[in-house]
Motif scaffolding. Structure first.
Motif, PDB file in Angstrom:
ATOM      1  N   GLY A  50       0.811  -1.215   0.000  1.00 32.36           N
ATOM      2  CA  GLY A  50       0.000   0.000   0.000  1.00 32.36           C
ATOM      3  C   GLY A  50       0.840   1.258   0.000  1.00 32.36           C
ATOM      4  N   LEU A  51       0.129   2.403   0.090  1.00 32.25           N
ATOM      5  CA  LEU A  51       0.801   3.698   0.092  1.00 32.25           C
ATOM      6  C   LEU A  51       0.942   4.184   1.516  1.00 32.25           C
ATOM      7  N   SER A  52       2.065   4.836   1.804  1.00 33.83           N
ATOM      8  CA  SER A  52       2.236   5.442   3.117  1.00 33.83           C
ATOM      9  C   SER A  52       1.312   6.634   3.233  1.00 33.83           C
ATOM     10  N   PHE A  53       0.620   6.783   4.359  1.00 35.75           N
ATOM     11  CA  PHE A  53      -0.267   7.928   4.559  1.00 35.75           C
ATOM     12  C   PHE A  53       0.513   9.228   4.542  1.00 35.75           C
ATOM     13  N   SER A  54       1.726   9.184   5.140  1.00 29.05           N
ATOM     14  CA  SER A  54       2.434  10.449   5.322  1.00 29.05           C
ATOM     15  C   SER A  54       3.235  10.880   4.098  1.00 29.05           C
ATOM     16  N   THR A  55       3.833   9.917   3.383  1.00 28.67           N
ATOM     17  CA  THR A  55       4.646  10.340   2.247  1.00 28.67           C
ATOM     18  C   THR A  55       3.947  10.094   0.921  1.00 28.67           C
ATOM     19  N   ARG A  56       2.858   9.349   0.940  1.00 20.67           N
ATOM     20  CA  ARG A  56       2.097   8.990  -0.272  1.00 20.67           C
ATOM     21  C   ARG A  56       2.945   8.186  -1.257  1.00 20.67           C
ATOM     22  N   ARG A  57       3.977   7.526  -0.748  1.00 21.62           N
ATOM     23  CA  ARG A  57       4.778   6.676  -1.627  1.00 21.62           C
ATOM     24  C   ARG A  57       4.521   5.221  -1.267  1.00 21.62           C
ATOM     25  N   PRO A  58       4.746   4.301  -2.223  1.00 18.82           N
ATOM     26  CA  PRO A  58       4.531   2.885  -1.877  1.00 18.82           C
ATOM     27  C   PRO A  58       5.445   2.487  -0.714  1.00 18.82           C
ATOM     28  N   VAL A  59       4.837   1.826   0.284  1.00 18.30           N
ATOM     29  CA  VAL A  59       5.601   1.412   1.465  1.00 18.30           C
ATOM     30  C   VAL A  59       6.754   0.485   1.064  1.00 18.30           C
ATOM     31  N   VAL A  60       6.490  -0.362   0.061  1.00 13.99           N
ATOM     32  CA  VAL A  60       7.529  -1.305  -0.371  1.00 13.99           C
ATOM     33  C   VAL A  60       8.801  -0.560  -0.773  1.00 13.99           C
ATOM     34  N   ASN A  61       8.623   0.512  -1.516  1.00 15.57           N
ATOM     35  CA  ASN A  61       9.803   1.251  -1.965  1.00 15.57           C
ATOM     36  C   ASN A  61      10.546   1.854  -0.782  1.00 15.57           C
ATOM     37  N   GLU A  62       9.794   2.380   0.178  1.00 19.32           N
ATOM     38  CA  GLU A  62      10.447   2.993   1.335  1.00 19.32           C
ATOM     39  C   GLU A  62      11.206   1.935   2.137  1.00 19.32           C
ATOM     40  N   LEU A  63      10.566   0.761   2.295  1.00 23.54           N
ATOM     41  CA  LEU A  63      11.242  -0.307   3.044  1.00 23.54           C
ATOM     42  C   LEU A  63      12.490  -0.773   2.308  1.00 23.54           C
ATOM     43  N   LYS A  64      12.369  -0.834   0.983  1.00 22.66           N
ATOM     44  CA  LYS A  64      13.518  -1.285   0.184  1.00 22.66           C
ATOM     45  C   LYS A  64      14.710  -0.373   0.388  1.00 22.66           C
ATOM     46  N   GLU A  65      14.431   0.926   0.536  1.00 22.27           N
ATOM     47  CA  GLU A  65      15.523   1.865   0.761  1.00 22.27           C
ATOM     48  C   GLU A  65      16.195   1.612   2.104  1.00 22.27           C
ATOM     49  N   ARG A  66      15.369   1.279   3.083  1.00 23.68           N
ATOM     50  CA  ARG A  66      15.885   1.190   4.447  1.00 23.68           C
ATOM     51  C   ARG A  66      16.417  -0.195   4.826  1.00 23.68           C
ATOM     52  N   LEU A  67      15.925  -1.201   4.132  1.00 21.91           N
ATOM     53  CA  LEU A  67      16.316  -2.565   4.512  1.00 21.91           C
ATOM     54  C   LEU A  67      17.838  -2.768   4.497  1.00 21.91           C
ATOM     55  N   PRO A  68      18.553  -2.313   3.463  1.00 24.29           N
ATOM     56  CA  PRO A  68      20.014  -2.534   3.473  1.00 24.29           C
ATOM     57  C   PRO A  68      20.674  -1.947   4.724  1.00 24.29           C
ATOM     58  N   ASN A  69      20.236  -0.751   5.143  1.00 25.99           N
ATOM     59  CA  ASN A  69      20.825  -0.157   6.350  1.00 25.99           C
ATOM     60  C   ASN A  69      20.626  -1.049   7.568  1.00 25.99           C
ATOM     61  N   THR A  70      19.376  -1.527   7.712  1.00 27.36           N
ATOM     62  CA  THR A  70      19.084  -2.400   8.847  1.00 27.36           C
ATOM     63  C   THR A  70      19.887  -3.693   8.752  1.00 27.36           C
ATOM     64  N   ALA A  71      19.952  -4.227   7.524  1.00 28.65           N
ATOM     65  CA  ALA A  71      20.674  -5.493   7.349  1.00 28.65           C
ATOM     66  C   ALA A  71      22.145  -5.326   7.715  1.00 28.65           C
ATOM     67  N   VAL A  72      22.746  -4.215   7.296  1.00 28.91           N
ATOM     68  CA  VAL A  72      24.155  -3.985   7.594  1.00 28.91           C
ATOM     69  C   VAL A  72      24.370  -3.912   9.111  1.00 28.91           C
ATOM     70  N   LEU A  73      23.536  -3.120   9.769  1.00 29.62           N
ATOM     71  CA  LEU A  73      23.669  -2.971  11.224  1.00 29.62           C
ATOM     72  C   LEU A  73      23.450  -4.309  11.923  1.00 29.62           C
ATOM     73  N   PHE A  74      22.419  -4.999  11.477  1.00 30.41           N
ATOM     74  CA  PHE A  74      22.064  -6.265  12.112  1.00 30.41           C
ATOM     75  C   PHE A  74      23.166  -7.304  11.928  1.00 30.41           C
ATOM     76  N   LEU A  75      23.624  -7.450  10.678  1.00 34.90           N
ATOM     77  CA  LEU A  75      24.628  -8.485  10.422  1.00 34.90           C
ATOM     78  C   LEU A  75      25.943  -8.178  11.135  1.00 34.90           C
ATOM     79  N   THR A  76      26.338  -6.896  11.117  1.00 37.77           N
ATOM     80  CA  THR A  76      27.577  -6.545  11.809  1.00 37.77           C
ATOM     81  C   THR A  76      27.464  -6.885  13.296  1.00 37.77           C
TER      82      THR A  76
END
Lengths: 330, 327
Positions: free
Chosen positions: B80-106
């Motif tokens: 779906g779309l984010s209420f606040s940014t009106r962008r697809p949530v998937v795209n926003e998560l895709k941007e952030r997932l690598p950051n989380t993955a890096v922190l988590f794996l390290t």
């Protein structure tokens, strides 16, 4: 000179309440190809002695004197690293209670034997595997089971694997600590027979520790009876079994029923073995001994030779006992 | 019943758990107090505009239809779309997932290596000063709250000794050149990942130490020593190897906690990742964003559990055979 000479060996465990004298001035010899059985009650120091020979002591166990000479080399003087590399398993190996937990449950049995070989010998892995297969075959285990894990074997078979492992580096001496204790009688006799055949074939010396006199009778040439950290009687199996002389040795042998002899009551020894933190003064057996007198309470008896054949007894009342007084007949 | 069937059964459980989470995820955000539509629908709008907006976001359907659509969309990874940014949530998560993955794996890799090494070391030096000190330190960091240690570290290395950046995943204008950028990112990673390691290594070290001590008392360790193996081989190849199954179970069992702990860590260090995204979404009553982030974290947790089950079956031969019956 004997292959293994132990002289005046002392090993104490340090505890908060003082030293536990588990092995106290013990001396014995084992000739090449000879088997010595060490018998005694639980807690008399017999396992401690086995572990002392291989220096497998917990951090609070210290050797407080004496010497162990193997083939003319004083091995107590070797530093730990040299001892580990050149003595352990290569010269003296050990057979534990394999039926229990002597094999690591997460490694294949073959690998555990190969590991022992490769630690001491600079040979290709394939050669070690080949020798392991021969060893397994020798103790009557199908070499195809090389890749199986310990839990896939029965108690008796695990014990055979442990024996095969003990033979891996062609040792001079095998120390067997209660090798058949957890096995049932049938399996026990098979395992003992296998050990005996191999020992004869490979001309090995053995030190067998057990509380079971019948095991010693079946496999050993000589026997040492230990009581409270000391050897109280020592001699050929025949001499000691037919003519036990130390009051404790006598009691021990009498406590063992003989199915061929006349039906008699099995004797049990009254009392308990002493606390090794504060062993009794003088003869350590005196509190349980019907013959004990003042000398026994004050003076420690020495191991002295009686008769021929190096039958030795540590008792002040030897003269009396040699005349054949049956002290446990009440 | 073989190993593959064991894996299949675990996989089946995982699917069921995911389905339950999916359903809860749908319900919880609708049961929360507050009306999210107020975020995007101004009461001054014309009724037509409100109806159009509601239609766009799918809020005019009855709940059951919304639920079915939601499940259908999830299966297509449409969050779906984010209420606040009106962008697809998937795209926003895709941007952030690598950051989380890096922190988590390290964090994960360093915690595992340090925790287990410390455990093996303290077990082999039982009762010495080193053992007592390290064990005590591990117990302390394990016992105090994560955020407290993180805030302390932030204060120490961001304020009193300002050698580490206190927020973000990289500098505001990133430096030029690949190498400098990579170094800049690592510089930012030290504090969040380091604090995670400090907080988590203790429990793993203590657990490893205890299981090691138990293993070191076993007969097969005596056998290994009697064989004349060097002490390091005895420790690693025999003692550690035999206690790895329970330790690995613990590690994988701890993974879900580390994943969800990302919410706190990322919030404290303003780390541009999924955890902070979830936190922000919840604060702004941004249903789709929160649902999406929540679902992603839940998915990670379920996958970790599944991995734990499978790895356990691999490392312990007894379990493998138990499942497969005696050969």
């Amino acid at each position: 000179m004997a292959l293994l000479e132990v002289r005046d060996l002392k090993m104490y465990y340090k505890t908060l309440r003082g030293h536990v004298k588990a092995v106290d001035s013990v001396s014995f010899d084992i000739e090449r190809g000879e088997a010595l059985g060490i018998a005694g009650e639980s807690g008399c120091g017999k396992s401690s002695m086995a572990n002392t020979v291989l220096r497998l002591l917990p951090s609070n166990g210290k050797i407080h004197g004496g010497s162990i000479t193997l083939d003319g080399v004083e091995i107590l003087k070797l530093d730990d690293e040299t001892f580990r590399e050149s003595i352990r398993w290569k010269k003296i190996s050990m057979v534990f209670q394999g039926a229990m937990n002597a094999l690591n449950p997460v490694h294949r049995i073959g690998d555990q034997i190969v590991e022992a070989i490769l630690t001491h010998e600079d040979i290709p892995h394939a050669e070690a595997v080949e020798r392991t297969e021969q060893l397994l075959d020798m103790v009557g285990i199908n070499p195809k089971r090389f890749k199986e894990y310990p839990h896939e074997f029965s108690g008796g078979m695990k014990q055979r694997v442990v024996i095969a492992m003990a033979l891996a580096c062609n040792p001079d001496v095998i120390v067997a600590d209660e090798p058949t204790t957890a096995l049932d009688v049938m399996v026990q006799s098979q395992v003992l027979k296998a050990m005996e055949d191999l020992r004869k074939r490979l001309d090995l010396s053995m030190m067998l520790i057990t509380h079971d006199l019948s095991v010693i009778a079946q496999t050993c040439d000589k026997i040492a009876i230990m009581y409270a950290g000391k050897i109280v009687e020592y001699g050929s199996v025949i001499d000691v079994y037919e003519n036990p002389t130390h009051p404790y040795g006598m009691g021990l042998v009498k406590a063992f029923p003989n199915i061929k002899a006349e039906r008699t009551r099995v004797r049990s020894l009254p009392g308990f073995p002493p606390n090794l933190l504060a062993p009794p003064e003088g003869c350590r057996f005196h509190p349980r001994c019907p013959l004990a007198d003042r000398t026994c309470m004050e003076e420690e008896p020495r191991l002295i030779e009686i008769g021929s054949n190096s039958h030795k007894v540590a008792c002040h009342k030897v003269d009396m006992l040699e005349r054949g007084v049956d002290i446990w007949e009440q | 019943m073989g190993f593959s069937r064991y894996v299949l059964r675990r996989l089946g459980y995982a699917v069921i758990v995911l389905f339950v989470i999916m359903t809860f995820n749908f319900a919880i955000f609708r049961l929360m107090p507050g009306d999210a539509t107020k975020m995007i629908i101004d009461p001054m709008f014309t009724p037509e505009a409100i109806a159009e907006l509601k239609r766009q976001f799918g809020l005019d359907d009855p709940p059951i239809v919304q639920y079915l659509k939601y499940v259908g969309n999830l299966l297509k990874f449409d969050l779906g779309l984010s209420f606040s940014t009106r962008r697809p949530v998937v795209n926003e998560l895709k941007e952030r997932l690598p950051n989380t993955a890096v922190l988590f794996l390290t964090s994960f890799i360093f915690t595992t290596i340090i925790g287990i090494s410390v455990g093996v070391y303290t077990a082999s030096k039982r009762g010495t000063f080193g053992d007592n000190f390290v064990t005590g330190a591990g117990l302390f960091t394990y016992a105090v709250p994560t955020f407290w240690i993180q805030l302390l570290l932030l204060m120490l290395f961001g304020y009193y000794i300002p050698i580490l950046p206190i927020h973000g995943t990289m500098s505001a204008p990133p430096p030029d050149g690949f190498l400098l950028q990579a170094l800049d990112r690592i510089h930012h990673l030290i504090l969040p990942a380091g604090s995670n390691v400090i907080v988590a290594f203790g429990s793993w070290a203590l657990y490893t130490r205890n299981t090691m001590l138990e293993a070191l008392g076993q007969d097969y360790i005596l056998t290994a020593r009697a064989k004349g193996l060097p002490e390091t081989t005895v420790l690693r190849h025999h003692a550690l190897r035999s206690v790895l199954p329970p330790i690995i179970t613990l590690i994988f069992g701890a993974l879900p906690g580390m994943v969800s702990g990302a919410v706190i860590t990322e919030t404290i260090f303003s780390w541009h990742g999924v955890g902070k995204y979830l936190m922000d979404a919840v604060m702004q009553q941004d249903y789709p964003a929160a649902q999406g982030a929540f679902y992603l974290i839940a998915l990670a947790v379920v996958i970790c559990n599944l991995a734990a089950d499978i790895v356990y079956g691999i490392v312990d031969p007894r379990i493998r055979v138990g499942e497969g019956g005696a050969k």
